[in-house]
Design a protein around this motif. Structure first.
Motif, PDB file in Angstrom:
ATOM      1  N   LEU A   6       0.831  -1.200   0.000  1.00 12.50           N
ATOM      2  CA  LEU A   6       0.000   0.000   0.000  1.00 12.50           C
ATOM      3  C   LEU A   6       0.868   1.253   0.000  1.00 12.50           C
ATOM      4  O   LEU A   6       0.640   2.180  -0.777  1.00 12.50           O
ATOM      5  N   LEU A   7       1.881   1.286   0.861  1.00 12.08           N
ATOM      6  CA  LEU A   7       2.766   2.455   0.906  1.00 12.08           C
ATOM      7  C   LEU A   7       3.485   2.651  -0.422  1.00 12.08           C
ATOM      8  O   LEU A   7       3.620   3.778  -0.897  1.00 12.08           O
ATOM      9  N   HIS A   8       3.930   1.573  -1.019  1.00  5.77           N
ATOM     10  CA  HIS A   8       4.628   1.663  -2.312  1.00  5.77           C
ATOM     11  C   HIS A   8       3.697   2.278  -3.363  1.00  5.77           C
ATOM     12  O   HIS A   8       4.096   3.148  -4.125  1.00  5.77           O
ATOM     13  N   MET A   9       2.448   1.800  -3.392  1.00  5.47           N
ATOM     14  CA  MET A   9       1.486   2.325  -4.353  1.00  5.47           C
ATOM     15  C   MET A   9       1.218   3.808  -4.115  1.00  5.47           C
ATOM     16  O   MET A   9       1.178   4.612  -5.042  1.00  5.47           O
ATOM     17  N   LEU A  10       1.054   4.202  -2.843  1.00  2.00           N
ATOM     18  CA  LEU A  10       0.756   5.598  -2.536  1.00  2.00           C
ATOM     19  C   LEU A  10       1.933   6.527  -2.859  1.00  2.00           C
ATOM     20  O   LEU A  10       1.731   7.679  -3.224  1.00  2.00           O
TER      21      LEU A  10
END
Length: 60
Positions: free
Chosen positions: A50-54
Motif C-alpha cells: 500500500l505504501l509503495h502504491m501511494l
C-alpha cells in the motif's frame, strides 16, 4: 502479547483528520483516532505494498 505504540501520520491535518499506525513484525494496525475506536489490521507485506502504491508517481 506485546502492545506496540500508536504513531500519528506526519501528514495529519488539524483536528481529527489523521491516521494512526501501530506496527509489529507481522501485523500493522491502522486507525483514524487516538485512542483508536475502529482498527484495521493488515499483514506487514500488504501494508508495504500500500505504501509503495501511494508513493508512486501516478498512484497506480
Amino acid at each position: 502479547m506485546p502492545t506496540h505504540p500508536w504513531r500519528k501520520s506526519s501528514y495529519c491535518q488539524e483536528g481529527e483528520a489523521c491516521v494512526h499506525i501501530s506496527n509489529g513484525p507481522a501485523l500493522v494496525r491502522i486507525a483514524d483516532a487516538d485512542p483508536p475506536r475502529n482498527v484495521l489490521t493488515v499483514g506487514a507485506k500488504a501494508f508495504d505494498g500500500l505504501l509503495h502504491m501511494l508513493k508512486s508517481s501516478d498512484g497506480r
